[in-house]
Each structure stands twice: as C-alpha cells, then as structure tokens.
Design an enzyme around this catalytic site. Structure first.
Site, mmCIF file in Angstrom:
data_model
loop_
_atom_site.group_PDB
_atom_site.id
_atom_site.type_symbol
_atom_site.label_atom_id
_atom_site.label_comp_id
_atom_site.label_asym_id
_atom_site.label_seq_id
_atom_site.Cartn_x
_atom_site.Cartn_y
_atom_site.Cartn_z
ATOM 1 N N SER A 1 0.935 -1.148 0.109
ATOM 2 C CA SER A 1 0.006 0.062 0.058
ATOM 3 C C SER A 1 0.958 1.328 -0.093
ATOM 4 O O SER A 1 1.560 1.515 0.961
ATOM 5 C CB SER A 1 -0.844 0.012 1.239
ATOM 6 O OG SER A 1 -1.612 1.098 1.416
ATOM 7 N N SER A 2 0.931 1.844 -1.155
ATOM 8 C CA SER A 2 1.805 2.972 -1.248
ATOM 9 C C SER A 2 1.620 4.158 -0.212
ATOM 10 O O SER A 2 0.435 4.083 0.668
ATOM 11 C CB SER A 2 1.674 3.943 -2.599
ATOM 12 O OG SER A 2 1.924 3.009 -3.629
#
Length: 392
Positions: free
Chosen positions: A101-102
């Site tokens: 998850s950036s």
C-alpha cells in the site's frame, strides 16, 4: 457501531490527512478527504504487514502488535502487504516486496494528477489492497471503476475488503498489461506498478484526449512518474514527474545475474581507465538521464571482488551480450580501472551520456518526456522534436 465508536477512527483519518497535506504542500481536496473518511486506508490492510526498518522488512501482526500495526497503517509511509509473490522465505535477507500500500501522500498526489471528474471511466492496473479503487469509486461511482490485479490471492482479498467497505468496482484477475477492453474506452488509465514499456492496449483502450498515469522503471534507475496524453492512431505523449519508485509490473520483470547470465570464462576484456566518478552515474538526475540516453543497461555492485579491489561496479546490457567492470582499489585518488567486453563498449557509452547531460545543464526528470507510437518509444529533452529511440 455508535457514533461515539466512530470518533477515534475519524480523528485518526483526519490526522493522517493533515500529514498528507503537509507532504503535498496543500490540504487534501475536499472530495478526496471525504473519500478517505468513507474508505480509510487501514480498513484495506491485511492483519499481517511488513514495515521497512533500516532496510529490513519487519513483520507486524495486528493481533500480536496492534499498536505497531496501527502506527504503520496511519503513517504517511508505504506498508508492504506481500513478500516474494506470496512465498516469503525464512531468511530475512532474501525477502523482497512484491505488493504494498503506497504512502498516502503518493496516492493522493497521483489522484490529483489524474484530474478525475464526475462521469469519467477509469481503468486501474494493480489493485493491491483495493484502497485506491475504493477512493476512486467514492468519487466516480462503482460502475465507472475497473481494476485489474495479476495475483489471484490479492485480487480475492481486495474484493472482500471492497465489499466490506461498501464498494463494488469490477475487480478483474488478469494481466494488467492487456488492460480490460470490456469497458473501454477509458478517460483515465492509472497504474500502481511501474513499467519499462507502456503497453499498447492501454493506449488503444484510452479515448483520444484521455490520460495514462504510470510509474516508470528503467533498467538503469527505477524512479519517476509518467503522465501521457493519448492522441489519435495509437500515440501518446507526455512528461515525467519526480515521484518515488514503485514495484515493476510482474510481466516485465527480467531477473539477471552478473556471473550467471553475463560474465563468462575465457572472455578477454579490453582494459582502460576512467576518471568519471562511478557513483555519480548510478544515482540522482545523472542516472535518470543516462538511463534514458542508453536505455538497455543495468548495474550491480560487488564488494572486494578480488585482491587489491575495494569494490566493483558492474554494467551489462539487458540482452547479456556486453558488459563492463569499473574497479576502485580503495586508495585516495580519482582514477578507476575499466574492463569492457562484447560488441558494445558500455562504459564509453556511459561517459558520452554523462557528458551530454552536463552539456545540457544537468537536466532533471521534469525536462524529459516520452512519445509512444506503434513503432516504439522515443525519449526526448524539453521538446518531442529533440527525441531519440529508447531501447528497453
């Protein structure tokens, strides 16, 4: 759940949005703030994640360490959600991230760059946790969002997370490089994995005037974000933006080893010397420029490869036909020994590319662009008229 029970979660999301706003240099737009409150990031993270601590990925389990898990979920930093394509080895040194998850500030910066408007239809490549799909679904409506994920386990978990959060975009398990023609044409195509070549189906499935936004990977340096505007007849043109690196699309990976795939016994290299600092060509703006001038080369470092050699920079072509080795003996001087083999003299090419970069006032990524046509990719500086073939 009562409103009182919601309050701590809402406060946490707003705190994260303030942190994101600081990183962006301005407040998160109201429409995206509302989306983040309706689809909080932590609702899409699995119970077990990995956080980068000094270059080592440390496992954090929500049940065993709820405080550590929550701190990672609510921080403006990437959270790794899968290692080694789902088959993480026991040896921590052999672990590498294959899905994440950036960092929220990166996610919202990309959403800004997409310039989404009501009624637009979007294709997302790389569903991951499903969080970005949820944010776009809140903004555009479920029917206007299609997302493609190559990993069956990730696609399934994203579907579950999206459904539990009250969203239902179409989640397709497949090769994102092929796009998804069923709902084309799209107004926007956004990728959450980097590419070395812009897949032709993305362009074909985007309406003229539409935008493709994708992280960019070059064999020499993985760094940058590319925003292309699609034209007629399978063309797309755009510029780079200096945004952090992303994982490479699985179907474009090329796993090579210097000694296993490139350097072979019995090959006598050509010997020379250089004064060009080795580390200057593998990082920062110079590396970005060199990667785009040459394209199909990669590098690796080796410590103490031989007696009298402190470290060695290896350079090789992606087809493994040519290589160069640049050695430093550890002394206090600026001259390095160069060995080159194959039909190309790679270090000579690097020196010429570095000189070109200096002659053009040391341009950063924002001065570079890319033109994609059915005939191939052409990189350019400042203007598409100043272009050259990009060999990947």
């Amino acid at each position: 759940m009562t409103d009182d029970q919601h309050l701590p979660e809402q406060a946490a999301v707003r705190g994260l949005l303030r942190t994101v706003g600081d990183a962006l240099g301005h407040d998160v737009a109201p429409e995206w703030a509302r989306a983040a409150e309706a689809a909080p990031r932590h609702s899409f993270l699995p119970d077990r994640v990995w956080l980068d601590r000094d270059g080592t990925y440390r496992s954090v389990d929500r049940r065993e360490d709820p405080a550590g898990w929550t701190a990672g979920a609510l921080a403006d930093e990437p959270v790794v959600t899968q290692l080694n394509d789902g088959t993480a080895p026991g040896d921590p040194s052999q672990r590498w991230p294959s899905s994440s998850s950036s960092a929220p500030s990166v996610v919202f910066r990309m959403l800004e760059l997409l310039d989404l408007q009501p009624g637009m239809r979007v294709l997302e490549v790389g569903t991951g946790t499903g969080w970005t799909s949820a944010l776009m679904s809140h903004r555009l409506g479920d029917a206007n969002v299609t997302t493609v994920e190559v990993d069956p386990a990730l696609a399934l978990s994203a579907r579950v997370a999206l459904k539990e959060a009250g969203f239902s975009p179409e989640v397709v398990c497949g090769d994102g490089a092929l796009g998804w023609g069923r709902h084309a044409p799209y107004d926007r195509v956004v990728s959450t994995c980097s590419v070395r070549r812009v897949p032709a189906p993305w362009i074909d499935q985007t309406r003229p005037g539409g935008v493709i936004l994708t992280p960019w990977d070059n064999p020499w340096i993985c760094w940058g974000l590319l925003r292309l505007t699609v034209g007629e007849n399978g063309t797309a043109v755009g510029r780079y933006l200096p945004v952090s690196s992303f994982m490479l699309m699985r179907t474009q990976r090329q796993d090579l080893e210097i000694h296993g795939d490139v350097v072979q016994d019995g090959r006598t290299p050509q010997l020379s010397t250089t004064t060009l600092p080795r580390r200057q060509v593998v990082r920062g703006d110079a590396a970005f420029a060199i990667g785009h001038r040459i394209g199909d080369i990669w590098h690796a470092w080796q410590d103490k490869p031989a007696d009298g050699v402190a470290d060695r920079l290896w350079v090789a072509t992606t087809d493994s036909t040519s290589w160069a080795a640049v050695d430093h003996d550890g002394g206090d001087h600026d001259q390095f020994t160069v060995r080159q083999h194959g039909p190309r003299r790679l270090w000579d090419e690097i020196e010429r590319a570095h000189s070109w970069w200096q002659r053009n006032d040391c341009p950063g990524p924002e001065r570079f662009g890319l033109t994609v046509t059915p005939e191939g990719h052409r990189a350019w500086l400042d203007d598409p008229a100043n272009s050259w073939p990009l060999h990947q």
